[in-house]
Design a protein around this motif. Structure first.
Motif, PDB file in Angstrom:
ATOM      1  N   VAL A 146       0.842  -1.202   0.000  1.00  0.00           N
ATOM      2  CA  VAL A 146       0.000   0.000   0.000  1.00  0.00           C
ATOM      3  C   VAL A 146       0.875   1.250   0.000  1.00  0.00           C
ATOM      4  O   VAL A 146       0.596   2.237  -0.700  1.00  0.00           O
ATOM      5  N   ALA A 147       1.963   1.194   0.776  1.00  0.00           N
ATOM      6  CA  ALA A 147       2.878   2.337   0.841  1.00  0.00           C
ATOM      7  C   ALA A 147       3.565   2.573  -0.509  1.00  0.00           C
ATOM      8  O   ALA A 147       3.811   3.715  -0.905  1.00  0.00           O
ATOM      9  N   ILE A 148       3.869   1.466  -1.210  1.00  0.00           N
ATOM     10  CA  ILE A 148       4.467   1.605  -2.548  1.00  0.00           C
ATOM     11  C   ILE A 148       3.500   2.325  -3.491  1.00  0.00           C
ATOM     12  O   ILE A 148       3.881   3.253  -4.214  1.00  0.00           O
ATOM     13  N   ALA A 149       2.227   1.878  -3.469  1.00  0.00           N
ATOM     14  CA  ALA A 149       1.231   2.521  -4.324  1.00  0.00           C
ATOM     15  C   ALA A 149       1.061   3.991  -3.962  1.00  0.00           C
ATOM     16  O   ALA A 149       0.996   4.865  -4.835  1.00  0.00           O
ATOM     17  N   TYR A 150       1.006   4.260  -2.663  1.00  0.00           N
ATOM     18  CA  TYR A 150       0.872   5.654  -2.210  1.00  0.00           C
ATOM     19  C   TYR A 150       2.094   6.469  -2.606  1.00  0.00           C
ATOM     20  O   TYR A 150       1.978   7.620  -3.052  1.00  0.00           O
ATOM     21  N   GLY A 151       3.291   5.869  -2.470  1.00  0.00           N
ATOM     22  CA  GLY A 151       4.521   6.575  -2.816  1.00  0.00           C
ATOM     23  C   GLY A 151       4.587   6.922  -4.289  1.00  0.00           C
ATOM     24  O   GLY A 151       5.057   7.999  -4.679  1.00  0.00           O
ATOM     25  N   ILE A 152       4.106   5.999  -5.134  1.00  0.00           N
ATOM     26  CA  ILE A 152       4.104   6.262  -6.577  1.00  0.00           C
ATOM     27  C   ILE A 152       3.163   7.418  -6.915  1.00  0.00           C
ATOM     28  O   ILE A 152       3.489   8.304  -7.723  1.00  0.00           O
ATOM     29  N   VAL A 153       2.005   7.424  -6.246  1.00  0.00           N
ATOM     30  CA  VAL A 153       1.025   8.484  -6.514  1.00  0.00           C
ATOM     31  C   VAL A 153       1.583   9.844  -6.138  1.00  0.00           C
ATOM     32  O   VAL A 153       1.518  10.813  -6.921  1.00  0.00           O
ATOM     33  N   VAL A 154       2.124   9.960  -4.922  1.00  0.00           N
ATOM     34  CA  VAL A 154       2.637  11.266  -4.490  1.00  0.00           C
ATOM     35  C   VAL A 154       3.897  11.660  -5.264  1.00  0.00           C
ATOM     36  O   VAL A 154       4.181  12.850  -5.447  1.00  0.00           O
ATOM     37  N   TYR A 155       4.644  10.649  -5.729  1.00  0.00           N
ATOM     38  CA  TYR A 155       5.826  10.961  -6.545  1.00  0.00           C
ATOM     39  C   TYR A 155       5.411  11.569  -7.889  1.00  0.00           C
ATOM     40  O   TYR A 155       6.008  12.529  -8.364  1.00  0.00           O
ATOM     41  N   GLY A 163      13.951  10.880  -0.940  1.00  0.00           N
ATOM     42  CA  GLY A 163      14.356   9.758  -0.093  1.00  0.00           C
ATOM     43  C   GLY A 163      13.282   9.237   0.833  1.00  0.00           C
ATOM     44  O   GLY A 163      13.427   8.154   1.404  1.00  0.00           O
ATOM     45  N   TRP A 164      12.173   9.994   0.973  1.00  0.00           N
ATOM     46  CA  TRP A 164      11.133   9.593   1.932  1.00  0.00           C
ATOM     47  C   TRP A 164      10.427   8.315   1.488  1.00  0.00           C
ATOM     48  O   TRP A 164      10.221   7.397   2.264  1.00  0.00           O
ATOM     49  N   THR A 165      10.053   8.252   0.212  1.00  0.00           N
ATOM     50  CA  THR A 165       9.303   7.098  -0.292  1.00  0.00           C
ATOM     51  C   THR A 165      10.122   5.822  -0.208  1.00  0.00           C
ATOM     52  O   THR A 165       9.650   4.783   0.267  1.00  0.00           O
ATOM     53  N   SER A 166      11.355   5.882  -0.687  1.00  0.00           N
ATOM     54  CA  SER A 166      12.190   4.679  -0.669  1.00  0.00           C
ATOM     55  C   SER A 166      12.461   4.202   0.751  1.00  0.00           C
ATOM     56  O   SER A 166      12.480   2.999   1.026  1.00  0.00           O
ATOM     57  N   LEU A 167      12.656   5.154   1.678  1.00  0.00           N
ATOM     58  CA  LEU A 167      12.903   4.775   3.067  1.00  0.00           C
ATOM     59  C   LEU A 167      11.667   4.130   3.684  1.00  0.00           C
ATOM     60  O   LEU A 167      11.758   3.085   4.346  1.00  0.00           O
ATOM     61  N   LEU A 168      10.495   4.726   3.458  1.00  0.00           N
ATOM     62  CA  LEU A 168       9.252   4.192   4.014  1.00  0.00           C
ATOM     63  C   LEU A 168       8.982   2.785   3.507  1.00  0.00           C
ATOM     64  O   LEU A 168       8.713   1.862   4.286  1.00  0.00           O
TER      65      LEU A 168
END
Length: 215
Positions: A146-155, A163-168
């Motif tokens: 879910v975090a990956i999907a969210y990270g892609i959207v906000v990216y 670095g926030w998305t990859s770290l999370l």
């Protein structure tokens, strides 16, 4: 503290065909608020983890000779009798009684011993905590997806901190993978644990139609 007059009822239940008769407290009015609630939590937790123990029963019971012989067939050293007696599977009954207040002395079960007793009971009769590790690991992996999907959207929207998305994602995914690996190892450890105990698989309650062997 246990009412010896209830032994008469235990013997009557035994004569009626019960091999195990549990002395069960009707209520816990003589206990403190803390001990009463922790004891109730212990019984509920044990039953939730697969340990079939009798609620509000301690060690006041009547057992027939064959149940004692069956109990002696358990070779293990960590004896959690409340669970072991229930696991024998013989016909049982319950006799309810009122427990009296302590006339002298103090309880031999302070909080530390109660906690140790609960841990012994859980680890002696259940491997479910090991299974829960796998479930927790799977949950973490799902959260990481879910975090990956969210990270892609906000990216894509350009609202990320470098670095926030990859770290999370890495923290959740790696943590979930580690827990899953521990859970898989735990499954094997649980099977080894059960094999090492070498508990009897069953007991024969009675035999019928047996013939004497011929010479």
């Amino acid at each position: 503290q246990d009412d010896v007059r209830s032994i008469v009822g235990m013997v009557d239940a035994w004569r009626g065909g019960a091999d195990i008769v549990y002395g069960v407290r009707r209520e816990r009015t003589t206990d403190t608020f803390f001990k009463k609630n922790t004891a109730q939590a212990f019984y509920k937790l044990m039953n939730a983890l697969g340990g079939d123990i009798v609620y509000n029963h301690a060690d006041f019971r009547l057992m027939s000779r064959r149940t004692l012989q069956a109990l002696m067939a358990y070779p293990e050293r960590n004896l959690f009798l409340r669970g072991m007696v229930s696991a024998l599977g013989y016909p049982s009954a319950r006799v309810y009684y009122d427990r009296k207040e302590r006339m002298a002395g103090e309880s031999k079960y302070p909080f530390s011993k109660m906690l140790s007793f609960a841990l012994d009971g859980i680890t002696s009769f259940s491997v479910r905590p090991l299974r829960y590790i796998s479930m927790l690991g799977l949950l973490f992996i799902l959260i990481s997806l879910v975090a990956i999907a969210y990270g892609i959207v906000v990216y894509v929207e350009g609202n990320t901190i470098p670095g926030w998305t990859s770290l999370l994602v890495s923290v959740w995914f790696i943590g979930g993978t580690i827990l899953m690996a521990l859970g898989i190892i735990g499954e094997y450890v649980g099977k080894i644990y059960k094999e090492v105990k070498r508990r009897p698989r069953y007991f024969v309650e009675q035999t019928t139609g047996m013939q004497e062997p011929h010479d």
